[in-house]
Scaffold this active site. Structure first.
Site, PDB file in Angstrom:
ATOM      1  N   SER A 140      40.811  24.036   1.249  1.00  0.00           N
ATOM      2  CA  SER A 140      39.709  24.382   1.945  1.00  0.00           C
ATOM      3  C   SER A 140      40.008  25.966   1.862  1.00  0.00           C
ATOM      4  CB  SER A 140      39.399  24.139   3.653  1.00  0.00           C
ATOM      5  OG  SER A 140      37.892  24.780   4.641  1.00  0.00           O
ATOM      6  N   TYR A 153      43.363  23.945  11.734  1.00  0.00           N
ATOM      7  CA  TYR A 153      42.936  23.878  10.314  1.00  0.00           C
ATOM      8  C   TYR A 153      43.357  24.569  10.224  1.00  0.00           C
ATOM      9  CZ  TYR A 153      39.642  21.213   7.109  1.00  0.00           C
ATOM     10  OH  TYR A 153      39.337  20.989   6.001  1.00  0.00           O
TER      11      TYR A 153
END
Length: 279
Positions: A140, A153
């Site tokens: 990401s 995350y």
């Protein structure tokens, strides 16, 4: 002729979003695909929808025996393994550092990092003997820049980017390419999960996600949100022979979001600053 004719691919986190679309794209290009995930009904339905050459194995990627069994299933059924897509992920928790629960952090790392390592580990054991293979890890842009998601995350995705590099320099000597894909804002249910929706609600809420994009408009030069198709196309390229010399790459797909603010935004801010300074 399909770009992946004759290849066998395992895709984790394949029951929805990026993983599901990647499985469909791979199958359409001639690959035999083994779908992995925890939601059995959704996984079985997707495999049936894809048709011959697709099957589902219920897998929790944080459990080593599950991942080992997944790879054993793929090799036992199809005889070899050419592509491993480590896509399974746990959504972010948005707590502050001062309030963050350690067990929640560890649970995120178990899926988002341990799961990738285990996928690489057992895929590598098969691919080293073949002297070929492509491993693709979903990361990401939050692994590169802060402020777009929760710290668990973001930290896990930064770790996966580095894990990808280590895989590339070791496994490349055995003919195995290891790369990662870093999406920006992708229209999938993971954002609804961050907000507290369950899996079914998240998958059904894609229309609301489109509305959220229109309202929030994250600053990026290409103004639309990424779609699962955008990411699946990148996965397809990295999986195929056309990317035969690509190794250790983190491929960012975010419309320029991580490159910097759009020039129109910068110019508008400068104009406003000039107004303030000149009274």
């Amino acid at each position: 002729m399909g770009l992946l004719n004759g290849k066998v691919a395992v895709i984790t986190g394949a029951t929805s979003g990026i993983g599901a679309r990647t499985a469909q794209r791979f199958a359409a290009e001639g690959a035999r695909v083994v779908l992995a995930g925890r939601r059995e009904d959704e996984g079985e339905a997707l495999a049936v929808g894809i048709g011959d050459g697709a099957d589902f194995v219920r897998t929790d990627v944080s459990v080593e025996s599950d991942v080992e069994a997944l790879i054993d299933h793929a090799v036992g059924r199809y005889g070899h393994l050419d592509v491993m897509v480590n896509n399974a992920g746990r959504p972010a928790n948005l707590s502050s550092i001062a309030d963050f629960d350690l067990e929640t952090f560890r649970a995120s790392m178990a899926v988002n990092v341990d799961g990738v390592l285990l996928g690489m580990k057992y895929a590598a054991r098969q691919m080293i003997g073949q002297k070929s293979g492509s491993i693709i890890n979903t990361t990401s842009i939050s692994g590169r820049i802060a402020g777009w998601t929760g710290l668990d995350y973001a930290t896990s995705k930064a770790a996966v980017i580095q894990l990808t590099r280590y895989g590339a320099i070791e496994l490349g000597e055995h003919g195995i390419r290891v790369n990662s894909v870093s999406p920006g804002f992708v229209m999938t249910g993971i954002f609804a999960k961050v907000a507290g929706a369950d899996h079914a609600e998240a998958d059904a809420g894609m229309g609301a996600l489109a509305s959220a994009w229109d309202e929030l408009k994250p600053p990026q030069a290409i103004p639309r949100a990424c779609t699962p198709d955008d990411i699946a196309d990148a996965m397809l390229w990295l999986a195929g022979d056309a990317a035969g010399m690509v190794n250790g790459l983190d491929l960012v797909i975010d419309g320029g979001q991580s490159a910097g603010r759009p020039m129109s935004v910068a110019l508008a801010q400068r104009a406003r600053l000039a107004e303030i300074l000149t009274g």
